[in-house]
Write a protein that holds these residues in place. Sequence first.
Motif, PDB file in Angstrom:
ATOM      1  N   GLY A 112       0.826  -1.276   0.023  1.00  0.00           N
ATOM      2  CA  GLY A 112      -0.015   0.159  -0.183  1.00  0.00           C
ATOM      3  C   GLY A 112       0.822   1.106  -0.050  1.00  0.00           C
ATOM      4  N   ASP A 113       0.219   2.304   0.345  1.00  0.00           N
ATOM      5  CA  ASP A 113       0.811   3.664   0.061  1.00  0.00           C
ATOM      6  C   ASP A 113       1.294   4.151   1.413  1.00  0.00           C
ATOM      7  N   ALA A 114       2.681   4.348   1.620  1.00  0.00           N
ATOM      8  CA  ALA A 114       3.265   4.618   3.079  1.00  0.00           C
ATOM      9  C   ALA A 114       2.647   5.704   3.427  1.00  0.00           C
ATOM     10  N   SER A 115       2.221   6.646   2.649  1.00  0.00           N
ATOM     11  CA  SER A 115       1.822   8.065   3.399  1.00  0.00           C
ATOM     12  C   SER A 115       0.490   8.037   4.184  1.00  0.00           C
ATOM     13  N   TYR A 116      -0.260   7.053   3.580  1.00  0.00           N
ATOM     14  CA  TYR A 116      -1.674   6.395   4.347  1.00  0.00           C
ATOM     15  C   TYR A 116      -1.354   5.603   5.593  1.00  0.00           C
ATOM     16  N   TYR A 117      -0.637   4.274   5.132  1.00  0.00           N
ATOM     17  CA  TYR A 117      -0.434   3.353   6.257  1.00  0.00           C
ATOM     18  C   TYR A 117       0.555   3.614   7.410  1.00  0.00           C
ATOM     19  N   GLY A 118       1.273   4.917   7.118  1.00  0.00           N
ATOM     20  CA  GLY A 118       2.435   5.184   8.254  1.00  0.00           C
ATOM     21  C   GLY A 118       1.843   5.780   9.547  1.00  0.00           C
ATOM     22  N   ARG A 119       0.560   6.194   9.503  1.00  0.00           N
ATOM     23  CA  ARG A 119      -0.272   6.529  10.623  1.00  0.00           C
ATOM     24  C   ARG A 119      -0.390   5.493  11.667  1.00  0.00           C
ATOM     25  N   PHE A 120      -0.677   4.222  10.932  1.00  0.00           N
ATOM     26  CA  PHE A 120      -0.905   2.833  11.708  1.00  0.00           C
ATOM     27  C   PHE A 120       0.374   2.186  12.206  1.00  0.00           C
ATOM     28  N   GLY A 121       1.971   2.781  11.856  1.00  0.00           N
ATOM     29  CA  GLY A 121       2.838   2.327  12.260  1.00  0.00           C
ATOM     30  C   GLY A 121       3.592   1.414  11.225  1.00  0.00           C
ATOM     31  N   PHE A 122       3.130   1.340   9.880  1.00  0.00           N
ATOM     32  CA  PHE A 122       3.743   0.763   8.842  1.00  0.00           C
ATOM     33  C   PHE A 122       4.834   1.538   8.197  1.00  0.00           C
ATOM     34  N   GLN A 123       6.005   0.858   7.873  1.00  0.00           N
ATOM     35  CA  GLN A 123       7.080   1.386   7.215  1.00  0.00           C
ATOM     36  C   GLN A 123       7.687   0.529   6.064  1.00  0.00           C
ATOM     37  N   PRO A 124       8.161   1.157   4.942  1.00  0.00           N
ATOM     38  CA  PRO A 124       8.752   0.190   3.938  1.00  0.00           C
ATOM     39  C   PRO A 124       9.872  -0.954   4.623  1.00  0.00           C
ATOM     40  N   VAL A 125       9.572  -2.174   4.063  1.00  0.00           N
ATOM     41  CA  VAL A 125      10.458  -3.185   4.634  1.00  0.00           C
ATOM     42  C   VAL A 125      11.353  -3.734   3.346  1.00  0.00           C
ATOM     43  N   ARG A 126      12.720  -3.826   3.549  1.00  0.00           N
ATOM     44  CA  ARG A 126      13.697  -4.131   2.383  1.00  0.00           C
ATOM     45  C   ARG A 126      13.965  -5.431   2.517  1.00  0.00           C
ATOM     46  N   GLY A 127      14.306  -6.345   1.502  1.00  0.00           N
ATOM     47  CA  GLY A 127      14.266  -7.606   1.701  1.00  0.00           C
ATOM     48  C   GLY A 127      13.365  -8.632   1.707  1.00  0.00           C
ATOM     49  N   VAL A 128      12.147  -8.079   1.737  1.00  0.00           N
ATOM     50  CA  VAL A 128      11.006  -9.011   1.673  1.00  0.00           C
ATOM     51  C   VAL A 128      10.386  -8.642   0.418  1.00  0.00           C
ATOM     52  N   HIS A 129      10.047  -9.763  -0.393  1.00  0.00           N
ATOM     53  CA  HIS A 129       9.625 -10.002  -1.721  1.00  0.00           C
ATOM     54  C   HIS A 129       8.306 -10.445  -1.922  1.00  0.00           C
ATOM     55  N   MET A 130       7.427  -9.756  -2.370  1.00  0.00           N
ATOM     56  CA  MET A 130       6.103 -10.204  -2.561  1.00  0.00           C
ATOM     57  C   MET A 130       6.171 -10.646  -3.838  1.00  0.00           C
ATOM     58  N   PRO A 131       5.226 -11.553  -4.459  1.00  0.00           N
ATOM     59  CA  PRO A 131       5.150 -12.272  -5.757  1.00  0.00           C
ATOM     60  C   PRO A 131       5.164 -10.861  -6.806  1.00  0.00           C
ATOM     61  N   PRO A 132       5.573 -11.036  -7.954  1.00  0.00           N
ATOM     62  CA  PRO A 132       5.739 -10.150  -8.803  1.00  0.00           C
ATOM     63  C   PRO A 132       4.161  -9.877  -9.559  1.00  0.00           C
ATOM     64  N   PRO A 133       3.860  -8.672  -9.837  1.00  0.00           N
ATOM     65  CA  PRO A 133       4.651  -7.366 -10.115  1.00  0.00           C
ATOM     66  C   PRO A 133       4.651  -6.351  -9.079  1.00  0.00           C
ATOM     67  N   THR A 134       4.698  -6.812  -7.764  1.00  0.00           N
ATOM     68  CA  THR A 134       4.464  -5.837  -6.876  1.00  0.00           C
ATOM     69  C   THR A 134       5.876  -4.773  -6.710  1.00  0.00           C
ATOM     70  N   ASN A 135       5.426  -3.549  -6.658  1.00  0.00           N
ATOM     71  CA  ASN A 135       6.605  -2.397  -6.439  1.00  0.00           C
ATOM     72  C   ASN A 135       6.926  -2.476  -5.033  1.00  0.00           C
ATOM     73  N   PRO A 136       8.230  -2.854  -5.099  1.00  0.00           N
ATOM     74  CA  PRO A 136       8.936  -3.047  -3.721  1.00  0.00           C
ATOM     75  C   PRO A 136       9.060  -1.970  -2.759  1.00  0.00           C
ATOM     76  N   ASP A 137       8.633  -0.751  -3.240  1.00  0.00           N
ATOM     77  CA  ASP A 137       8.576   0.319  -2.604  1.00  0.00           C
ATOM     78  C   ASP A 137       7.025   0.601  -1.749  1.00  0.00           C
ATOM     79  N   ARG A 138       6.071  -0.412  -2.151  1.00  0.00           N
ATOM     80  CA  ARG A 138       4.737  -0.444  -1.717  1.00  0.00           C
ATOM     81  C   ARG A 138       4.695  -1.647  -0.686  1.00  0.00           C
TER      82      ARG A 138
END
Length: 161
Positions: A112-138
């Motif tokens: 999802g969108d970090a600007s929305y979900y950040g208020r719930f404590g979500f942050q980008p995680v690196r090295g965690v790979h969703m099935p493609p074609p997921t944008n890793p920044d989301r």
Amino acid sequence: MDMHRETEADRWEVEALLDTCFAPGRTALSSYRLREGVPPARDLCLLIRGDLGEVAGAIRFWPIRVGTHNAMLLGPVAVHPTRQGEGLGALLIQSGLDRAVVAGVTRVLLVGDASYYGRFGFQPVRGVHMPPPTNPDRVLGRGDWTGVTGQVLPMPHSPST
């Protein structure tokens, strides 16, 4: 309004809400590949019914594994178009996360969108790979993601995480 845990009896009403809120091709998204053949974590899945008994919003969680670690995948979250802007989405997310903490869930992942979900404590995680074609920044996580890396895989049984 009434918020309660989603039951099997609610399933088709929630699916109808998801069809209303998202494009017909929603099941082609990479997140859905992690849900196929896997039952949702029913104790965490919630829905809100309006005064007439209609499903106004819903949230689901799904058990997943990342490497050797258990986690929950949050989503989808849906609010009926006629009820958007009332704060139901935020209420569902926070209530679901609160239930997850009580249940001992230590990691929650979503796309999802970090600007929305950040208020719930979500942050980008690196090295965690969703099935493609997921944008890793989301790919966002909440909880203890220290040292957790790898491919996100479905888990057919709901674990204690």
